[in-house]
Design a protein around this motif. Sequence first.
Motif, short mmCIF file in Angstrom:
data_model
loop_
_atom_site.label_atom_id
_atom_site.label_comp_id
_atom_site.label_asym_id
_atom_site.label_seq_id
_atom_site.Cartn_x
_atom_site.Cartn_y
_atom_site.Cartn_z
N GLY A 163 5.70 25.18 5.64
CA GLY A 163 6.49 24.85 6.17
C GLY A 163 6.94 23.14 6.31
O GLY A 163 8.25 23.17 7.16
N ALA A 164 5.83 22.58 6.10
CA ALA A 164 5.97 21.18 6.47
C ALA A 164 7.72 20.02 5.62
O ALA A 164 7.98 20.54 4.23
N ALA A 165 8.02 19.75 6.51
CA ALA A 165 9.20 19.01 5.88
C ALA A 165 8.34 17.66 5.29
O ALA A 165 9.22 16.54 4.30
N ASN A 166 7.49 17.14 5.47
CA ASN A 166 6.65 15.46 4.54
C ASN A 166 5.87 16.00 4.27
O ASN A 166 5.29 15.11 3.01
N ALA A 167 5.60 17.46 3.43
CA ALA A 167 4.86 17.57 2.76
C ALA A 167 5.15 17.18 0.97
O ALA A 167 6.42 17.41 0.74
N ILE A 220 0.01 9.60 2.74
CA ILE A 220 -1.43 9.73 2.31
C ILE A 220 -1.35 11.06 1.88
O ILE A 220 -0.93 11.58 1.63
N VAL A 221 -2.96 11.03 0.92
CA VAL A 221 -3.22 12.17 -0.38
C VAL A 221 -3.92 13.08 0.42
O VAL A 221 -5.65 12.57 0.76
N ALA A 222 -4.56 14.41 0.42
CA ALA A 222 -4.63 15.34 0.88
C ALA A 222 -5.35 16.19 -0.41
O ALA A 222 -4.41 16.40 -1.25
N ILE A 223 -6.45 16.53 -0.06
CA ILE A 223 -6.97 17.51 -0.76
C ILE A 223 -7.59 18.71 -0.48
O ILE A 223 -8.24 18.34 0.76
N ASN A 224 -7.95 19.71 -0.57
CA ASN A 224 -7.92 21.08 0.08
C ASN A 224 -9.52 21.75 -1.41
O ASN A 224 -9.03 21.85 -2.75
N PHE A 225 -10.28 20.95 -0.65
CA PHE A 225 -11.89 21.92 -1.67
C PHE A 225 -12.21 23.63 -1.22
O PHE A 225 -13.24 23.84 -1.69
N GLY A 266 5.06 8.75 11.41
CA GLY A 266 6.26 8.26 10.13
C GLY A 266 5.38 8.40 8.64
O GLY A 266 6.06 7.92 7.60
N LEU A 267 3.99 9.31 8.39
CA LEU A 267 3.86 9.27 7.06
C LEU A 267 3.85 10.93 6.09
O LEU A 267 3.90 11.64 6.99
N LEU A 268 4.03 10.96 4.78
CA LEU A 268 4.77 11.63 4.57
C LEU A 268 3.01 12.54 3.78
O LEU A 268 1.91 10.95 4.08
N VAL A 269 2.51 13.61 3.49
CA VAL A 269 1.32 14.24 2.90
C VAL A 269 1.26 14.77 1.86
O VAL A 269 2.54 15.73 1.30
N SER A 270 0.56 14.06 0.91
CA SER A 270 0.84 14.58 -0.52
C SER A 270 -0.75 15.25 -1.07
O SER A 270 -1.36 14.80 -1.52
N VAL A 308 0.78 -1.27 0.16
CA VAL A 308 -0.40 -0.21 0.22
C VAL A 308 0.88 1.02 0.22
O VAL A 308 1.70 1.76 1.07
N ASP A 309 1.06 1.77 -1.05
CA ASP A 309 1.79 3.26 -1.55
C ASP A 309 1.47 4.59 -0.42
O ASP A 309 2.08 5.04 0.21
N THR A 310 -0.16 4.88 -0.76
CA THR A 310 -0.54 5.83 -0.09
C THR A 310 -2.12 5.56 0.08
O THR A 310 -2.50 4.84 -0.46
N ALA A 311 -2.90 5.96 1.14
CA ALA A 311 -4.17 6.02 1.69
C ALA A 311 -4.79 7.81 1.36
O ALA A 311 -4.22 8.32 1.79
N GLU A 312 -6.09 7.58 0.89
CA GLU A 312 -7.10 8.14 0.68
C GLU A 312 -7.94 8.40 0.93
O GLU A 312 -8.39 7.50 2.09
N VAL A 313 -8.82 9.82 1.25
CA VAL A 313 -8.31 10.95 0.83
C VAL A 313 -8.77 11.49 2.43
O VAL A 313 -10.09 11.63 2.92
N PHE A 314 -7.50 12.23 2.42
CA PHE A 314 -7.93 13.79 3.15
C PHE A 314 -8.21 14.65 2.98
O PHE A 314 -7.57 15.78 2.91
#
Length: 269
Positions: free
Chosen positions: A149-153, A94-99, A122-126, A64-70
């Motif tokens: 400013g997020a390093a894991n973005a 995890i995948v984030a979206i801005n609606f 320990g997750l990145l946020v894409s 599982v590479d990524t989990a959706e959707v946040f």
Amino acid sequence: MNPLRIEHMTVFDVEPAELVTMAAQLDVPLISLWVSGRMDGARPVTAANKRAVLERLRDSPVVVDTAEVFMLSPDPRRAEPEIALAAELGARSIVAINFMAADAAVAARQFADLCALAGRYGLLVSLEPLAMGATRTPADGLRLLRDSGAANARLTVDLLHVVRTGTALAEVAAIEPALFGSVQICDGPLAIDPKSLADEAGAERMLPGTGAFPLKEFLRMVPPGVPIGMEVPLRSLREGGVSALERTRRVLEATRELQRVVAGEATGG
């Protein structure tokens, strides 16, 4: 070649555990899984089916590479159970979206809070820009990443939304390679009725290579190692009785052919 990923949206009609099995049958190393039911038709991983998914994963080479959707929100802590589930599934990101957050400062603050929470697991946020959203283009997404400013973005770049927002491919090529979380591909006509954007994105795209999208040019811009997500829901085929496995096989074969063509061009073959 870049690793391929079957996006859960491509086959929302199958249970998450079955997607693991399908990916193994098709020799695809990566999948995305939804852990949220915030979209019509989604069959997310839940407390009820989590055990079956984890058992399939233990017996499979599929990851599982990524989990959706946040969705960005004023209180990301409400999403913590889903973030914890993503980590339990072994997701990298995890995948984030801005609606909703149209104000740039508000969106950056909400995204930073989500990244901080995901980082504890320990997750990145894409972040995925969407033509129908408040963060629409890769340039919008890059500004939000920078302002947070997020390093894991990271950034997920879906060619569908690149085309539908009229974004020049030069803007994609200019993205710093380290900021790519993943890319997503499909195909389609160069223009559609704007009222059909949501339906196209969520239900009826075209097989790679059968439309007018600049797929080969796009794939040439993807940095080595960045996962290529195949997000190609095909409602017409599904309603016509074509199985999820066969639909996914067609998507995969079309994508692999494109990869071969691009690789051949790069080597002069």
